[in-house]
Design a protein around this motif. Sequence first.
Motif, PDB file in Angstrom:
ATOM      1  N   PHE A 147       0.795  -1.286  -0.076  1.00  0.00           N
ATOM      2  CA  PHE A 147       0.014  -0.079  -0.063  1.00  0.00           C
ATOM      3  C   PHE A 147       1.120   1.101   0.049  1.00  0.00           C
ATOM      4  O   PHE A 147       2.300   1.299   0.756  1.00  0.00           O
ATOM      5  CB  PHE A 147      -0.770   0.001   1.332  1.00  0.00           C
ATOM      6  N   PRO A 148       0.650   2.222  -0.844  1.00  0.00           N
ATOM      7  CA  PRO A 148      -0.554   2.591  -1.732  1.00  0.00           C
ATOM      8  C   PRO A 148      -0.292   1.951  -2.866  1.00  0.00           C
ATOM      9  O   PRO A 148       0.976   1.601  -3.245  1.00  0.00           O
ATOM     10  CB  PRO A 148      -0.292   3.803  -2.319  1.00  0.00           C
ATOM     11  N   ALA A 158      13.948   6.814   0.337  1.00  0.00           N
ATOM     12  CA  ALA A 158      12.554   7.922  -0.767  1.00  0.00           C
ATOM     13  C   ALA A 158      11.208   7.629  -0.176  1.00  0.00           C
ATOM     14  O   ALA A 158      10.221   8.188  -0.100  1.00  0.00           O
ATOM     15  CB  ALA A 158      12.755   7.326  -2.008  1.00  0.00           C
ATOM     16  N   ALA A 159      10.925   5.949   0.191  1.00  0.00           N
ATOM     17  CA  ALA A 159       9.992   5.289   0.740  1.00  0.00           C
ATOM     18  C   ALA A 159       9.568   6.648   2.115  1.00  0.00           C
ATOM     19  O   ALA A 159       7.872   5.943   2.958  1.00  0.00           O
ATOM     20  CB  ALA A 159       9.487   4.023   0.903  1.00  0.00           C
ATOM     21  N   THR A 177      -3.968   7.769  10.239  1.00  0.00           N
ATOM     22  CA  THR A 177      -4.136   6.955   8.567  1.00  0.00           C
ATOM     23  C   THR A 177      -3.251   6.218   8.443  1.00  0.00           C
ATOM     24  O   THR A 177      -1.959   7.045   8.423  1.00  0.00           O
ATOM     25  CB  THR A 177      -4.535   8.223   7.702  1.00  0.00           C
ATOM     26  N   LEU A 178      -3.400   5.275   7.403  1.00  0.00           N
ATOM     27  CA  LEU A 178      -2.406   4.712   6.868  1.00  0.00           C
ATOM     28  C   LEU A 178      -1.393   5.440   5.669  1.00  0.00           C
ATOM     29  O   LEU A 178      -2.531   5.816   4.780  1.00  0.00           O
ATOM     30  CB  LEU A 178      -3.116   3.006   6.839  1.00  0.00           C
ATOM     31  N   SER A 179      -0.404   5.559   6.467  1.00  0.00           N
ATOM     32  CA  SER A 179       0.171   6.325   4.718  1.00  0.00           C
ATOM     33  C   SER A 179       1.059   5.103   3.510  1.00  0.00           C
ATOM     34  O   SER A 179       1.449   5.444   2.395  1.00  0.00           O
ATOM     35  CB  SER A 179       1.137   7.199   5.098  1.00  0.00           C
ATOM     36  N   SER A 180       1.341   4.166   4.590  1.00  0.00           N
ATOM     37  CA  SER A 180       2.160   3.216   3.345  1.00  0.00           C
ATOM     38  C   SER A 180       2.389   2.165   3.874  1.00  0.00           C
ATOM     39  O   SER A 180       2.397   1.600   5.192  1.00  0.00           O
ATOM     40  CB  SER A 180       3.260   3.302   2.771  1.00  0.00           C
ATOM     41  N   THR A 231       4.901  -1.337   8.584  1.00  0.00           N
ATOM     42  CA  THR A 231       3.864  -0.014   8.428  1.00  0.00           C
ATOM     43  C   THR A 231       4.153   1.166   9.200  1.00  0.00           C
ATOM     44  O   THR A 231       5.007   1.848   9.536  1.00  0.00           O
ATOM     45  CB  THR A 231       2.281  -0.083   9.194  1.00  0.00           C
ATOM     46  N   ARG A 232       3.061   2.881   7.573  1.00  0.00           N
ATOM     47  CA  ARG A 232       3.767   4.004   8.477  1.00  0.00           C
ATOM     48  C   ARG A 232       2.408   4.777   7.904  1.00  0.00           C
ATOM     49  O   ARG A 232       1.395   4.464   7.494  1.00  0.00           O
ATOM     50  CB  ARG A 232       4.549   4.571   7.697  1.00  0.00           C
TER      51      ARG A 232
END
Length: 264
Positions: free
Chosen positions: A5-6, A32-33, A246-249, A259-260
């Motif tokens: 995700f995304p 970058a992530a 909110t889930l970012s990645s 998870t982020r």
Amino acid sequence: MRRLFPVTDVTDETAAAEGPAGREWSLAELAAAYAYPEPGPEGSAPWLRGNMVSTLDGAAQHEGRSQPISCPADMRVFGVLRALADAVVVGAETVRQEGYRPARARAGFAAAREAAGQGPAPAIAVVSASLDLDFSLPLFSSPLVPTLVLTGAGADPERVAAAEKAGARVVVAGEGAGVDPARAVHALAELGHTRLLTEGGPRLLGQLIAADVLDELCLTVSPTLTAGEAQRIAGGPSVTLPRRFTLSSMLEEDGFLFTRYRRA
């Protein structure tokens, strides 16, 4: 490692080409992530992210340490998050239990840190009311950049003197003996440390959450079960209403989820 995700067309194409196991990402790809937000029109505001690991049943540690529930990919992410930060904020108990050492310079990030106006390595900022710390340890005696000690105005003057004699920079961030989390973030920003990272422990993370100063949480979910009475990733005072993030990645490798989450 795979991006879950995304989901984008590139994500789907990469997954199809590399198979279900993915591949080891380069340091540049991980950087970058996990990049910090770009400065706004008024310049860089402090951004505090947490990095923690938890088992499936909610344990943040096994036998007092996080290493047994971690993995090589988690340690790569750990290193990248440190390499991106100006300062790493950590509680005194975690320093004692985990045997904290100074952050090291990493050749792969030297150019990027210089371009961003950062020093060769992040400063370690230890939060301690009592200053009950062993100032002979390498964290204080031989860091690449001076270690910071965040404490309150009411801290024992002899312990303050011992910290300063060891080479640490003492930063007052509270009126009494303890540290006020919001004031600590502000004090670090005044020193030029706006890209902040906390690695806990659970008590410190709980205080930061209760004070509503945590902007982001990078949580590794370990595919393990430990039972027992280990701490959660955050403890201490509760909040009046749950904080919504909110889930970012989300990345995955070998069953571990990286998870982020950001403020909603």
